[in-house]
Design a protein around this motif. Sequence first.
Motif, short mmCIF file in Angstrom:
data_model
loop_
_atom_site.label_atom_id
_atom_site.label_comp_id
_atom_site.label_asym_id
_atom_site.label_seq_id
_atom_site.Cartn_x
_atom_site.Cartn_y
_atom_site.Cartn_z
N PRO A 1 1.84 -5.48 0.15
CA PRO A 1 3.14 -4.80 0.17
C PRO A 1 4.09 -5.24 1.28
CG PRO A 1 1.40 -3.35 0.98
CD PRO A 1 0.73 -4.58 0.46
N GLU A 2 3.60 -5.90 2.34
CA GLU A 2 4.47 -6.25 3.46
C GLU A 2 4.60 -7.77 3.56
OE1 GLU A 2 3.01 -4.54 7.02
OE2 GLU A 2 3.04 -2.47 6.26
N PHE B 1 -9.04 -8.59 -8.43
CA PHE B 1 -9.31 -10.02 -8.57
C PHE B 1 -8.12 -10.80 -8.02
CE2 PHE B 1 -11.82 -8.34 -12.28
CZ PHE B 1 -13.05 -8.58 -11.72
N LEU B 2 -8.42 -11.74 -7.09
CA LEU B 2 -7.36 -12.56 -6.53
C LEU B 2 -6.81 -13.47 -7.63
CD1 LEU B 2 -5.79 -13.35 -3.98
CD2 LEU B 2 -7.52 -15.12 -3.58
N ARG B 3 -5.51 -13.36 -7.92
CA ARG B 3 -4.91 -14.16 -8.99
C ARG B 3 -4.11 -15.35 -8.45
NH1 ARG B 3 -5.27 -10.88 -13.61
NH2 ARG B 3 -6.93 -9.40 -13.14
N GLY B 4 -3.73 -15.34 -7.18
CA GLY B 4 -2.94 -16.43 -6.62
C GLY B 4 -2.16 -15.97 -5.42
N TYR B 5 -1.08 -16.73 -5.13
CA TYR B 5 -0.28 -16.46 -3.94
C TYR B 5 1.20 -16.51 -4.31
CZ TYR B 5 -4.67 -17.46 -1.56
OH TYR B 5 -5.97 -17.44 -1.16
N CYS B 6 2.00 -15.82 -3.51
CA CYS B 6 3.45 -15.86 -3.65
C CYS B 6 4.03 -16.31 -2.32
CB CYS B 6 4.02 -14.49 -4.01
SG CYS B 6 3.56 -13.94 -5.65
N VAL C 1 1.90 -14.42 0.69
CA VAL C 1 1.12 -13.22 0.40
C VAL C 1 0.24 -13.49 -0.81
CG1 VAL C 1 2.80 -11.61 1.36
CG2 VAL C 1 2.95 -12.24 -1.04
N ALA C 2 -0.92 -12.89 -0.80
CA ALA C 2 -1.83 -12.98 -1.95
C ALA C 2 -1.49 -11.86 -2.92
CB ALA C 2 -3.27 -12.86 -1.49
N TYR C 3 -1.81 -12.05 -4.17
CA TYR C 3 -1.61 -11.00 -5.17
C TYR C 3 -2.82 -10.92 -6.09
CZ TYR C 3 -0.33 -14.44 -8.79
OH TYR C 3 -0.33 -15.45 -9.70
N THR C 4 -3.07 -9.71 -6.56
CA THR C 4 -4.14 -9.43 -7.52
C THR C 4 -3.53 -8.84 -8.78
OG1 THR C 4 -4.48 -7.17 -6.72
CG2 THR C 4 -5.68 -8.91 -5.58
N GLY C 5 -4.39 -8.41 -9.69
CA GLY C 5 -3.90 -7.75 -10.89
C GLY C 5 -3.21 -6.44 -10.59
N GLU D 1 -7.02 -2.31 -10.75
CA GLU D 1 -6.87 -3.17 -9.59
C GLU D 1 -5.78 -2.66 -8.66
OE1 GLU D 1 -7.12 -7.50 -10.15
OE2 GLU D 1 -7.27 -7.08 -12.30
N GLN D 2 -5.97 -2.91 -7.37
CA GLN D 2 -5.01 -2.51 -6.34
C GLN D 2 -4.53 -3.76 -5.61
OE1 GLN D 2 -4.05 0.88 -5.66
NE2 GLN D 2 -5.04 1.09 -7.65
N PRO D 3 -3.38 -3.69 -4.95
CA PRO D 3 -2.91 -4.84 -4.16
C PRO D 3 -3.90 -5.15 -3.04
CG PRO D 3 -1.14 -3.25 -4.50
CD PRO D 3 -2.39 -2.59 -4.96
N PRO D 4 -3.95 -6.42 -2.60
CA PRO D 4 -4.89 -6.79 -1.53
C PRO D 4 -4.57 -6.07 -0.22
CG PRO D 4 -3.37 -8.59 -1.99
CD PRO D 4 -3.15 -7.57 -3.06
N GLU D 5 -5.57 -5.97 0.62
CA GLU D 5 -5.42 -5.26 1.89
C GLU D 5 -5.10 -6.19 3.05
OE1 GLU D 5 -9.21 -3.21 2.13
OE2 GLU D 5 -8.20 -1.32 1.71
N PHE D 6 -4.97 -7.46 2.80
CA PHE D 6 -4.78 -8.41 3.89
C PHE D 6 -3.50 -9.19 3.68
CE2 PHE D 6 -6.63 -10.79 0.52
CZ PHE D 6 -6.08 -12.05 0.63
N CYS D 7 -2.98 -9.73 4.77
CA CYS D 7 -1.81 -10.59 4.74
C CYS D 7 -2.26 -12.02 5.00
CB CYS D 7 -0.78 -10.14 5.79
SG CYS D 7 0.68 -11.19 5.87
N THR D 8 -1.90 -12.93 4.13
CA THR D 8 -2.31 -14.32 4.28
C THR D 8 -1.63 -14.93 5.50
OG1 THR D 8 -2.52 -14.46 1.88
CG2 THR D 8 -2.45 -16.53 3.11
N GLU D 9 -2.42 -15.54 6.36
CA GLU D 9 -1.90 -16.16 7.57
C GLU D 9 -1.79 -17.67 7.37
OE1 GLU D 9 -4.13 -15.15 10.98
OE2 GLU D 9 -3.88 -12.98 10.74
#
Length: 945
Positions: A729-730, A660-665, A720-724, A625-633
């Motif tokens: 990153p920003e 897989f989307l695991r949640g948000y920070c 920000v959203a986070y995955t496995g 898994e890689q970090p998501p490519e989008f920033c939660t608005e």
Amino acid sequence: MMNHFMILAVLLPLRTCHTAYSQQGSLMFPVTYFNVSKDLALQRLLVEWDVDKTAHDAELAMSFEIQVRRADEATVWTDFHNVTLNKSGKPLHWIWDSDLPLECMSHSVRIRSKAEASKIWSQWSPWETVLGLDASDNYGPKIFPEEKVIEEGLGITLCCVGRKGQIIKEFFLLDSDVHYFSETNRQIGLLTVKNVTLRGASRHVTVYCKEPCSEEPCYAHALFFVGRPPDTPGDFSCQTRNMTTVTCTWNQGKDTYLYGRHSSKHTLFDEFSQNLVPCTVSCSEQSSQCSCSWDIGQQRIYNITLTVENALGRKTAMEAFDVTHRIYPLPPFQLWEECTDTEIKLHWNHQNKGIELFCQTEVFQPNGKAELYNGSDTQLHHTSITLGGLQPFTKYTARVRCGAAKNFWRWSEWSKAQTIRTKEAAPSGKVDIWSEITPVLRGRNVTLFWKQEPGFRANARSISYEITWEKVEDSSKAECISLSSAYNSTRIFIDNHPYRITIMAKNNVNYSLPSILIIPGATDNSTEKMLNDSELKEEKVNGTEDGILISWEPRHAYDSYVIDWCNFPMSQPCDLQWERFGPSTSSALISSAAFVPGVRYNFRVYGSTANRASLLERKTGYLKEQPPEFCTEVKNIELSNHAVTLFWDPCPTNKTDRGFLRGYCIYVSPVQEDCNLKGSKKHVHSDGSVLCKYTIENPEERRYTVKHLTSNTKYKLAVVAYTGGGEFPELNFMYIDTPFDSDMMYLLVLLVIVPSLIVTICVWKMKWVKECCCPVIPSPNKSKVLSFKEFKIGPEKVLKISDCTPDTLAVDNKVEAQKLHLQSLMPSTPTEDKTDVHNSFWDYHNENENENEKRNFTSTPTPQTHTWFENLAYSSHLAVESDPYQLPETLETSKAEVSAVPYQPQYYLSILNDDVPSSPGEAAGRKTSLRYISQTDVHCIGRRL
């Protein structure tokens, strides 16, 4: 008698020998023969001498002292030579190596001797002189030594001998960086060189010598070569290839840098025949390998000594051998083959006449792996070997080498490689087939995929695939197509009936075994019916470094399992892949070179029985898994004094495929300082600031409330959203300002502003407040009467009762007060009585006053409850104490118990109990209950005015 005679006979010779030894020890044996010669090649002086024969016969141990000196030099070299003589009478020898060429000057030698048992030396022999060229009449100056070779790294002394009557004016090295030292201005010039080391291609030095004249005979020059002594020959060995010629080979080692007539000389000497080996040595400049060959004739055993020498040294190596044990055969030649689809019979010839050989064949497989075959045929002129277990229509490479069957020494070189291809055969193995079914009008489109099973071989130059499909109930209407090997998929149309699909590989020889796939009918409701993808829940699976692990629940109804997936899920076609597993397998690690991190792969697990497949489970997962490519608005916020609620939209589906989307920070921090909110975790940002972090582990959550904020403060927030694979990153912060807290304002008004206002009013109206709460009361302390000295006790002003009219009388007891009140209403008593009462009260006061003076007013009186009487001459009520120095807070007064009576200054009141006192003691006790309260003890708001 006989015994005594034998003992005497034994002792007598011993005594005679001892006497002779003693006499010889006292005698000197001078050198009787003395000769000195020189060896110019080795630059040595050879000294030979002898002594009297009696010394040899006595086998004396003797010492010889030998001295050498050079002409015109005071230096003398001395050496001692000890030797035990023998009866052979051979002369003795001694060698002296000169560090200066012997041609440079004359050398003289002398010798003397003594027996070791003696301390007396013989006389010196006369000097024996070996002349140098300094004593000859030369045509011109000459430079020595004549051998013009210098060993690299060592030093050398050169000399230049001038003509008689001439001196050497100059002696030096020409165009050289080598350090040297020269001695001139005499007939013999010397030049000493230390550590001769040359760099580059130049391997020589030029020496120049000159007399102080300008004619041609007045100068000389010489060229000296710098080199190395030879190395010991390496890998020296001898062998024969045909039993007629022996060849010896060796490695000559490092380059000596000496060429031409100064190069190394190689000689071979046979110790058995005591003859030089008649061969010509040839050496390769590239490889430093040397060899020498000769005809052996009838000789079979040799002991060869190899000598390598040049002007700087010599080295030797030895080799003893039997020719019949040193056979090194020539390689086989003229290879040819006879082959079938699985065997090759290889033939070859060799030219080792009369030698029985054992041969070995090396066969290279197509994958490069080599396999050795040993042949048992030992024919003399022609041999062959059969190679079995080969693959049809496969290219092999073979080569052969041989060695002596008896007394094996070493293998020959390999023959030239021969490339051979076996013949064609029918395809081996089967073709694995799979399908995808798409319902269409009046039937179904079936996309067929196939691949060669592990171990499948075409066994021919080219193959094709023949595909046949037919209804299961009616095989009479079969349809067939043939495709070349370039295809691995095709699409066919079938109706809704069950179909049997067969595929076979074909070459020029025959067909492979068939592979069969059953397509169920579209209206079949049996348990083997293929399930729709939407009816199965997709399960998440985890990736590893080696692949993606798929597991499933085993079912006993199936004889195998199939997993299929797309190597490129985002492409069309997606490159469908599949793998088959046995019935006892319930998990598999799916790996592919096409798998990359951050791409979601979908897997389907099928159960197969009787060539029918049923969909069992669906899986989805990532290799990594890689970090998501989008920033939660953040779309909306609800703000309060101490909390903020954030609202955001769900993640876009096309932007969450990297994991897989695991949640948000959620990150929160005041703008001007680090964050430290309750219930959060600290997070250090890349800029060094400390943020508060909240983790939401529910990917379906769309809101969150951050509590415990400070009102009227600016905050920065980010979601920000986070995955496995990690978080986005920003951090894109948004900024909010919490509103002012009105409740705090109200509290501030109540706790600060209202008390401050009251204090301000009180200060402003201080005089009015003081007059209302604490009116000014006349103070006896300010009376002019008290200004007289008789009213002062120490620093205090004291007013005695007899000096003025009191304003109040206090009575300790309520009962007594009532009695006192009654007495005030009674008619006046006789004068005597009044006087008694006055006197008793006065005595009491003086007694107390004296006692207080003695204590200096430091005693602490006990608080009491009193009744006080008001002097109507004043319009004030005073709180009184039992003692003038009692603190006001210790008083316990009760206004209900106070009885005020007008004080009559015309007479004194008698204070009576219920019973008239029967004795003076009782009267005194009653007097103590009445005290005077000064007008100075007036209290207001806890202070004495």
